[in-house]
Design a protein around this motif. Structure first.
Motif, short mmCIF file in Angstrom:
data_model
loop_
_atom_site.label_atom_id
_atom_site.label_comp_id
_atom_site.label_asym_id
_atom_site.label_seq_id
_atom_site.Cartn_x
_atom_site.Cartn_y
_atom_site.Cartn_z
N SER A 480 -2.10 15.42 29.81
CA SER A 480 -1.61 16.53 28.91
C SER A 480 -0.17 16.23 29.22
CB SER A 480 -2.15 17.63 29.30
OG SER A 480 -1.70 17.86 30.40
N ALA A 481 0.43 15.28 29.79
CA ALA A 481 2.03 15.51 30.11
C ALA A 481 2.41 14.93 28.78
CB ALA A 481 2.11 14.61 31.23
N ASP A 482 2.01 14.30 27.89
CA ASP A 482 2.47 13.88 26.77
C ASP A 482 2.47 14.98 25.54
OD1 ASP A 482 3.27 11.63 28.11
OD2 ASP A 482 1.62 10.23 27.01
N ASN A 483 1.76 15.87 25.80
CA ASN A 483 1.14 16.74 24.56
C ASN A 483 2.48 17.49 23.90
OD1 ASN A 483 -1.29 16.02 25.14
ND2 ASN A 483 -2.01 18.07 25.66
N PHE A 484 3.64 17.75 24.71
CA PHE A 484 4.56 18.63 24.22
C PHE A 484 5.45 17.87 23.19
CE2 PHE A 484 6.69 16.55 27.89
CZ PHE A 484 7.87 16.14 27.17
N LEU A 485 5.25 16.22 23.31
CA LEU A 485 6.22 15.59 22.24
C LEU A 485 5.36 15.82 20.80
CD1 LEU A 485 7.08 12.34 23.94
CD2 LEU A 485 8.57 14.23 23.53
N GLN A 712 -11.36 17.08 18.36
CA GLN A 712 -10.77 17.74 19.36
C GLN A 712 -9.89 18.99 18.95
OE1 GLN A 712 -10.97 17.24 23.19
NE2 GLN A 712 -12.67 16.13 21.99
N ILE A 713 -9.69 18.82 17.70
CA ILE A 713 -8.91 19.85 16.95
C ILE A 713 -9.88 20.59 15.88
CG2 ILE A 713 -6.96 20.52 15.57
CD1 ILE A 713 -6.11 19.48 18.46
N SER A 714 -10.09 21.90 16.23
CA SER A 714 -10.82 22.65 15.20
C SER A 714 -9.96 23.46 14.29
CB SER A 714 -11.69 23.79 16.16
OG SER A 714 -10.68 24.67 16.69
N LEU A 719 -1.89 24.40 13.68
CA LEU A 719 -0.65 24.76 13.87
C LEU A 719 -0.14 25.51 15.20
CD1 LEU A 719 -0.25 26.63 10.07
CD2 LEU A 719 0.28 24.08 10.93
N GLN A 720 -0.80 25.07 16.15
CA GLN A 720 -0.64 25.50 17.68
C GLN A 720 0.65 24.76 18.28
OE1 GLN A 720 -2.33 28.61 18.88
NE2 GLN A 720 -2.78 28.26 16.42
N ASP A 721 1.05 25.15 19.40
CA ASP A 721 1.89 24.47 20.27
C ASP A 721 1.02 23.58 21.00
OD1 ASP A 721 3.78 23.42 21.82
OD2 ASP A 721 4.49 25.36 22.65
N ALA A 722 1.38 22.20 20.88
CA ALA A 722 0.34 21.36 21.30
C ALA A 722 0.74 21.26 22.84
CB ALA A 722 0.66 19.82 20.90
N GLY A 723 1.58 21.73 23.47
CA GLY A 723 1.86 21.48 24.88
C GLY A 723 1.32 22.79 25.54
N LYS A 724 0.63 23.67 24.58
CA LYS A 724 0.00 24.68 25.50
C LYS A 724 -1.04 24.67 26.52
CE LYS A 724 -2.89 26.58 21.94
NZ LYS A 724 -3.12 28.14 21.13
N SER A 726 -4.05 25.38 26.73
CA SER A 726 -5.52 25.30 26.15
C SER A 726 -5.68 23.73 25.61
CB SER A 726 -5.85 26.24 25.28
OG SER A 726 -5.17 26.24 24.23
N PHE A 727 -4.55 23.39 25.64
CA PHE A 727 -4.72 21.78 24.80
C PHE A 727 -4.83 20.74 25.80
CE2 PHE A 727 -3.31 21.68 20.16
CZ PHE A 727 -4.05 23.00 19.68
N ARG A 728 -4.94 21.24 27.37
CA ARG A 728 -4.80 20.45 28.26
C ARG A 728 -6.02 19.46 28.48
NH1 ARG A 728 -0.80 23.29 32.66
NH2 ARG A 728 0.99 23.64 31.35
N ASN A 729 -7.09 20.09 27.93
CA ASN A 729 -8.50 19.48 28.33
C ASN A 729 -8.89 18.70 26.97
OD1 ASN A 729 -9.13 21.50 26.38
ND2 ASN A 729 -10.78 22.25 27.57
#
Length: 839
Positions: A480-485, A712-714, A719-724, A726-729
């Motif tokens: 999930s380290a890349d999610n915030f990008l 993975q995206i319901s 429109l959520q923050d991808a780095g949050k 709950s997105f790490r799993n």
């Protein structure tokens, strides 16, 4: 009785500026057999206009030296104007042209040594040829050169000429250095430094070879007479004159030592003291300086290249020790004159001369074939304002170039120019990515590859250091380290040009549209491997070496440009042509390098002449990737695939006078080398190892940050923050190099960017009804790779008309509401994109 054989209406006929008309190659004579044997004296009278004899004069029988005519050459302002970049005439600037002084020619050559070739072809038999000499003298009364008397030829020639159905022709040669033993002419290299001011009144003398067209003759009462009383020939130079002039349109004074010239059509000039040889019997030139390209062999549709150089020595220069200086806005009085010829190996420009597939299929847009005639002139040791310039880099950007197919007897002028170069557009792309931290502040994500162009280095430059790629992606599918990008579709709307873009520490940043993605090869994706389909956008191309087959796409597309390189304002967009190439047999395997080449910013060719207007934005590019074999999870379960890992791009400016093909044209020359040329395919030897080549090279690296798997995206995750947290799993999708784009109105991106969930849901519902057999499926595209790296566009469409399949399509499209954003800026971001710096 006077028999008109030859008539010279002009010693140099037809004076044209390069690019103003199509040129035609001279045709070699048919193969002949030289005839010898018992000889008889046959009466013959020859007249060459500008001269004639009052009385016949017998052929001088004793051995004597052949004296080649010297042709006085001057320069004048022609009727045509200098051509603008779009090939329209300049309204006021006259074209300098070379011409001959008729009076000076006669003054210099009161007698004219000529070589006479008599060809006899009996019906049904091979041609028999006799070659002899005649000395012609100038008659002021008739203003002509004439010869009249007996000429000794083999008896067999006369006998065969009398036979029914036989054809007899006579061809005359003058000038050059005649080798009687071998029946050939030797032609020395002609490379002269001239003063245009002096040349206007004081001619230079050149050893030019002339040849007439064959004139039909017959034997009448033992004498050779024209077959038709009105039959005359035209004495015409074998070869062409080339005048090379220089002007400085840069803002500072330019100095340079001389020039290097590269051509596949203008042979003869050389620096090896070689004398070209013209064979009278075959009509072919030999003993030329020529180099074969390994990438477009002349035996397989390409053309051999020659190379020559000429400096302004201390005696002919405006600078101590050699070289010349040209003030800003001025033209040089010093110029160069060359004499050369076309060997027939290259092809002239025409509307039908266009690169095609080996199947004969046309490409989407037109570029020249590898064998197209060209001449490039490079300046040697240039300084601008006392410093070596990097823009343009004159080591690889020609100061003059044209698709020259020289015609015999023509004089050409090539106007070379030093000019200001606009910045390369790739340098306006950010070196890294931007993201919206905590959905509040736009930040830069920068990375440093230490200057390396190895795509494998950049696998570890994402925030996760590439951990998701370890062990074929099986170890950490939920890295999930890349999610915030990952930027969501509402955030990305802020970066649209129409919304003013966003500000980061690197300047004002904007969402690229398709024109910008054409520049980095993500709109119509660059291919690295063959799709196995010769009818797709990429086709296997004709005219390349059989050991170096290439596939390519030729595209007419919009690209960004900036007219004023000093301006910091907005960009303009217009239609250019670009070409992408890769080796046909290239594979993309795990960890192994694959290469593609690009030629960008070519102007569309003129539809009536086939010529290509000049483009001052023209660049060439090397794009490299490595394969990454990785786990892919989808609705059918677990699978593996090979995808491009990261992309590294190296761009070089070749400018408006480069008229060749990036894959087959020499791009750099080294004086004195046994193999003087470097090509794009020569790897780092060309692209990185020579500082004089890599000046002003612009580099960029694209990371491959995957978004989420198809399921993975319901709808609640939109429109959520991808780095949050709950997105790490959430597991990752296949790495397809997808990037955000400010897409056209018909593409689904444009319908969701900046919109609320209530708008996005019905857009995706409608999009999920499009079948993969429907032409509208392009509306459901993303901007990245598909199916490895075969150049396909990735679209999300129904394979089957079922509710389950529709949910899969909607799920995939929801994942692509999160992607990375590589922006461009109105502020130039620097050349060195392989380092984290402000250069």
């Amino acid at each position: 009785m006077k028999l008109n054989l030859l008539k010279i209406s002009a010693l140099l006929c037809g004076l044209f500026f390069l690019g103003s008309c199509a040129q035609e190659a001279p045709q070699a004579d048919n193969k002949t057999t030289l005839e010898d044997g018992p000889r008889v004296a046959v009466p013959i009278e020859l007249e060459v206009s500008i001269d004639a004899f009052d009385a016949p004069k017998s052929l001088d029988q004793e051995a004597r030296a052949y004296t080649g005519a010297k042709t006085p050459i001057t320069v004048k302002d022609g009727n045509n104007k200098v051509l603008n970049d779009d090939l329209t005439p300049h309204p006021t600037e006259a074209q300098k042209i070379l011409t001959r002084s008729r009076a000076k020619f006669i003054e210099k050559n009161p007698t004219l040594d000529a070589v006479v070739k008599i060809d006899v072809k009996p019906a049904g038999s091979a041609t028999k040829t006799y070659i002899g000499q005649a000395k012609m003298e100038y008659s002021p009364t008739k203003d002509k050169y004439t010869f009249g008397g007996d000429i000794e030829i083999p008896q067999a020639v006369v006998t065969q000429a009398k036979e029914s159905g036989a054809t007899t022709t006579i061809t005359l040669y003058a000038g050059g250095e005649y080798d009687e033993a071998n029946k050939t002419f030797k032609l020395s290299s002609v490379m002269e430094v001239v003063s245009l001011r002096d040349l206007a009144t004081t001619p230079i003398e050149l050893p030019i070879l002339y040849k007439s067209e064959p004139v039909a003759f017959k034997v009448v009462n033992g004498a050779l007479k024209p077959d038709n009383s009105s039959s005359v020939g035209t004495l015409k130079p074998l070869g062409s004159l080339l005048l090379v002039t220089f002007r400085n349109n840069m803002q500072q004074t330019v100095t340079f030592d001389g020039i290097n010239a590269v051509s596949n059509s203008f042979f003869g000039p050389n620096n090896q003291n070689k004398q070209a040889v013209y064979d009278i019997a075959t009509g072919a030139f030999s003993n030329t300086v020529s180099y074969e390209s390994p990438y477009a062999k002349s035996t397989e549709g390409g053309a051999g290249y020659t190379f020559f150089y000429k400096d302004f020595s201390s005696g002919s220069s405006s600078l101590p020790g050699g070289g010349i200086s040209i003030a800003s806005g001025a033209s040089s009085d010093k110029a160069l004159v060359f004499w050369g010829f076309h060997t027939g190996g290259s092809a002239k420009v025409s509307t039908s001369n266009k690169l095609k597939a080996i199947t004969g299929a046309s490409m989407e847009a037109d570029v020249f074939t590898p064998s197209t005639s060209l001449l490039h002139v490079y300046a040697q040791n240039v300084t601008v304002g006392g410093l070596t310039p990097s823009r343009p880099n004159y080591s690889i950007a020609p100061i003059g170039g044209a698709n020259l197919t020289p015609e015999n007897g023509k004089a050409y002028t090539l106007n070379c120019e030093f000019y200001e170069q606009p910045r390369q557009m790739l340098g306006y792309f950010a070196k890294g990515y931007i993201y919206k931290e905590n959905n509040a502040t736009w930040k830069d994500y920068n990375f440093d590859g230490g200057g390396s162009n190895d795509p494998n280095v950049y696998l570890k430059k994402s925030p996760s250091a590439g951990s998701g790629y370890k062990n074929r992606g099986e170890d950490d599918r939920k890295s999930s380290a890349d999610n915030f990008l990952l930027v969501n579709s509402k955030q990305v709307a802020e970066t649209r040009t129409a919304n003013g873009g966003v500000t980061t520490t690197k300047g004002q940043m904007y969402l690229p549209n398709e024109s910008w993605l054409n520049l980095v090869g993500l709109n119509r994706p660059i291919a690295f491997v063959s799709s196995g389909n010769s009818d797709g956008r990429y086709k296997t191309l004709a005219g390349f070496s059989s050991s170096q087959y290439y596939r390519g796409q030729i595209v007419s597309a919009e690209l960004p440009y900036k007219d004023d390189h000093t301006a910091s304002g907005s960009f303009q967009y217009k239609g250019f042509v670009y070409a992408d190439y890769h080796k046909d047999y290239q594979s993309l395997t795990d960890g192994q390098l694959a290469v593609a080449y690009r030629q960008l910013y070519m102007e569309p060719r003129n539809s009536s002449t086939g010529y290509q207007p000049r483009s001052k934005y023209q660049t060439i590019m090397r794009v490299m990737t490595t394969g990454k074999y990785i786990l892919v999870e989808n609705e059918r379960g677990r699978d593996y695939g090979t995808f491009p890992s990261t992309l590294t791009m190296e761009s070089l400016y070749v400018g408006k006078y480069f008229v060749g093909n990036v894959m087959t044209t020499p791009l750099y020359v080294t004086r004195g080398a046994s193999q003087p040329f470097l090509y794009a395919e020569d790897g780092d030897n060309f692209w990185r190892n020579k500082p004089e080549v890599s000046r002003d090279r612009v580099d960029r690296a694209l990371l491959n940050v995957p978004t989420f798997d198809y399921n993975q995206i319901s709808e609640e995750d939109l429109l959520q923050d991808a780095g949050k947290t709950s997105f790490r799993n959430k597991t990752k999708a296949a790495p397809l190099m997808n990037h955000w784009c400010d897409a056209p109105a018909y593409v689904w991106y444009s319908k969701i960017i900046g919109q609320e969930v209530s708008v996005i849901k019905p857009v995706l519902q409608t999009a999920s009804t499009i079948m993969d057999t429907d032409s509208r499926k392009i509306e459901n595209r993303v901007y990245g790779f598909a199916d490895g790296a075969k150049g396909f566009i990735w679209v999300m469409a129904l394979r089957y008309w079922t509710a389950a399949e529709q949910e899969i399509v909607k799920g995939r499209m929801r994942t692509y509401t999160y992607q990375v954003l590589r922006p461009y800026s109105t502020k130039y971001q620097g050349n060195d994109g392989f380092r984290n710096n402000n250069n």
